[in-house]
Design an enzyme around this catalytic site. Structure first.
Site, PDB file in Angstrom:
ATOM      1  N   ARG A  65      65.104  10.393  66.169  1.00 16.12           N
ATOM      2  CA  ARG A  65      63.865   9.233  66.778  1.00 16.12           C
ATOM      3  C   ARG A  65      64.811   7.974  68.324  1.00 16.12           C
ATOM      4  NH1 ARG A  65      59.933   7.897  63.750  1.00 16.12           N
ATOM      5  NH2 ARG A  65      59.583   8.695  62.039  1.00 16.12           N
ATOM      6  N   MET A  90      50.618   6.858  67.295  1.00 20.77           N
ATOM      7  CA  MET A  90      51.256   7.247  65.571  1.00 20.77           C
ATOM      8  C   MET A  90      52.933   7.372  65.950  1.00 20.77           C
ATOM      9  SD  MET A  90      47.757   6.173  65.085  1.00 20.77           S
ATOM     10  CE  MET A  90      47.952   6.665  63.263  1.00 20.77           C
ATOM     11  N   ILE A  92      56.066   5.387  64.465  1.00 22.09           N
ATOM     12  CA  ILE A  92      57.436   4.459  63.915  1.00 22.09           C
ATOM     13  C   ILE A  92      58.346   4.135  65.069  1.00 22.09           C
ATOM     14  CG2 ILE A  92      58.719   3.502  62.354  1.00 22.09           C
ATOM     15  CD1 ILE A  92      56.077   3.880  61.142  1.00 22.09           C
ATOM     16  N   HIS A 109      45.429  -2.404  64.594  1.00 18.95           N
ATOM     17  CA  HIS A 109      45.462  -2.194  64.031  1.00 18.95           C
ATOM     18  C   HIS A 109      44.393  -1.741  62.901  1.00 18.95           C
ATOM     19  CE1 HIS A 109      47.503  -0.062  59.954  1.00 18.95           C
ATOM     20  NE2 HIS A 109      46.907  -1.149  59.247  1.00 18.95           N
ATOM     21  N   GLU A 174      37.298  -2.317  67.693  1.00 18.99           N
ATOM     22  CA  GLU A 174      38.216  -2.317  68.598  1.00 18.99           C
ATOM     23  C   GLU A 174      37.976  -1.698  70.076  1.00 18.99           C
ATOM     24  OE1 GLU A 174      41.237   0.258  64.923  1.00 18.99           O
ATOM     25  OE2 GLU A 174      40.064   1.137  66.788  1.00 18.99           O
TER      26      GLU A 174
HETATM   27  C1  GAR Z   1      42.071   3.131  66.032  1.00 20.53           C
HETATM   28  O1  GAR Z   1      41.385   2.797  65.143  1.00 20.53           O
HETATM   29  C2  GAR Z   1      43.991   2.279  65.937  1.00 20.53           C
HETATM   30  O2  GAR Z   1      43.498   1.294  65.016  1.00 20.53           O
HETATM   31  C3  GAR Z   1      44.454   3.178  64.884  1.00 20.53           C
HETATM   32  O3  GAR Z   1      44.233   5.014  65.266  1.00 20.53           O
HETATM   33  C4  GAR Z   1      42.773   4.384  66.105  1.00 20.53           C
HETATM   34  C5  GAR Z   1      43.261   5.161  67.133  1.00 20.53           C
HETATM   35  O4  GAR Z   1      42.143   5.628  67.693  1.00 20.53           O
HETATM   36  N1  GAR Z   1      45.735   2.828  65.386  1.00 20.53           N
HETATM   37  C6  GAR Z   1      46.589   3.230  63.689  1.00 20.53           C
HETATM   38  O5  GAR Z   1      46.239   3.399  62.754  1.00 20.53           O
HETATM   39  C7  GAR Z   1      48.131   2.554  63.919  1.00 20.53           C
HETATM   40  N2  GAR Z   1      48.852   2.445  62.970  1.00 20.53           N
HETATM   41  P1  GAR Z   1      41.380   6.209  69.754  1.00 20.53           P
HETATM   42  O6  GAR Z   1      42.690   7.276  69.458  1.00 20.53           O
HETATM   43  O7  GAR Z   1      40.036   6.525  69.433  1.00 20.53           O
HETATM   44  O8  GAR Z   1      41.910   4.702  70.199  1.00 20.53           O
END
Ligand code: GAR
Length: 210
Positions: A65, A90, A92, A109, A174
């Site tokens: 990491r 995605m 950490i 999130h 979002e």
């Molecule tokens: C989104 O819903 C975001 O909130 C989530 O991944 C998705 C990405 O969608 N993020 C997490 O869960 C972070 N822990 P996208 O690739 O279509 O933007």
């Protein structure tokens, strides 16, 4: 113009919403770099079709990491960003990485934090019988999904909602609140200390709109 670096791992629909907001002039900002950690991230194609430079930093090719985060930090620093925007990234991140970008690193999130940090947020909200669900834009601190919130988009959970329908509707939320939060940041309407000291984040009620 503010310089944005976006970090993504997958589809990148939030990345697309930010691209659109920059291109229409709604955001006084420019995406100077996309960084992805997976070769199959569709976000790469979105960057290519909008002339946005991108880098693939594949976490599988690093020993640990720390080495991965060091490569990421170097690529990001080279782009001299004002803000680093995590859009479905995605992985950490190490405490060192987060501290290096303290106050400039933002995440979205898919839950009404502090509810449901981590994964499977839609299933958890449904299982709990929640009446409301949403998404949160927040500053990133070393504790995952626990940094100061900037804005939350909320919607009502409908009787016939399932994980898939909620996921889609939350994506719609979002795509509204991420450009909004970035607009506040680039205009200096909120910063890390302001977000950390406010008693609750700004709320966008998105129930009716979707
Ligand atoms: C989104 O819903 C975001 O909130 C989530 O991944 C998705 C990405 O969608 N993020 C997490 O869960 C972070 N822990 P996208 O690739 O279509 O933007």
């Amino acid at each position: 113009k503010s310089r944005l670096v976006v970090l993504a791992s997958g589809n990148g629909s939030n990345f697309q919403a930010i691209i659109d907001a920059c291109e229409t002039g709604r955001l006084d900002a420019e995406i100077v770099l996309l960084v992805v950690n997976r070769p199959d991230a569709y976000a790469l194609e979105r960057a290519a079709s909008h002339g946005i430079p991108s880098r693939l930093i594949d976490h599988k090719t690093y020993a640990d990491r720390e080495a991965f985060d060091a490569a990421m930090a170097e690529a990001i620093d080279e782009a001299r960003p004002d803000w680093i925007i995590m859009a479905g990234f995605m992985r950490i991140l190490t405490d060192g990485f987060v501290e290096h970008f303290r106050g400039k690193l933002i995440n979205i999130h898919p839950s009404l934090l502090p509810k449901y940090p981590g994964m499977n947020t839609h299933a958890r909200a449904l299982e709990a019988g929640d009446l409301k669900h949403g998404a949160t834009v927040h500053f990133v601190t070393p504790t995952v999904d626990a940094g100061p919130p900037i804005v939350q988009g909320r919607l009502e959970i409908l009787d016939n909602d399932d994980v898939e329908s909620l996921k889609q509707r939350i994506h719609g939320v979002e795509h509204r609140i991420y450009p909004l939060a970035i607009d506040w940041l680039v205009k200096g309407k909120i910063d890390f200390d302001g977000a950390a000291t406010q008693t609750s984040p700004a709320v966008v009620d998105a129930s009716g709109a979707l």
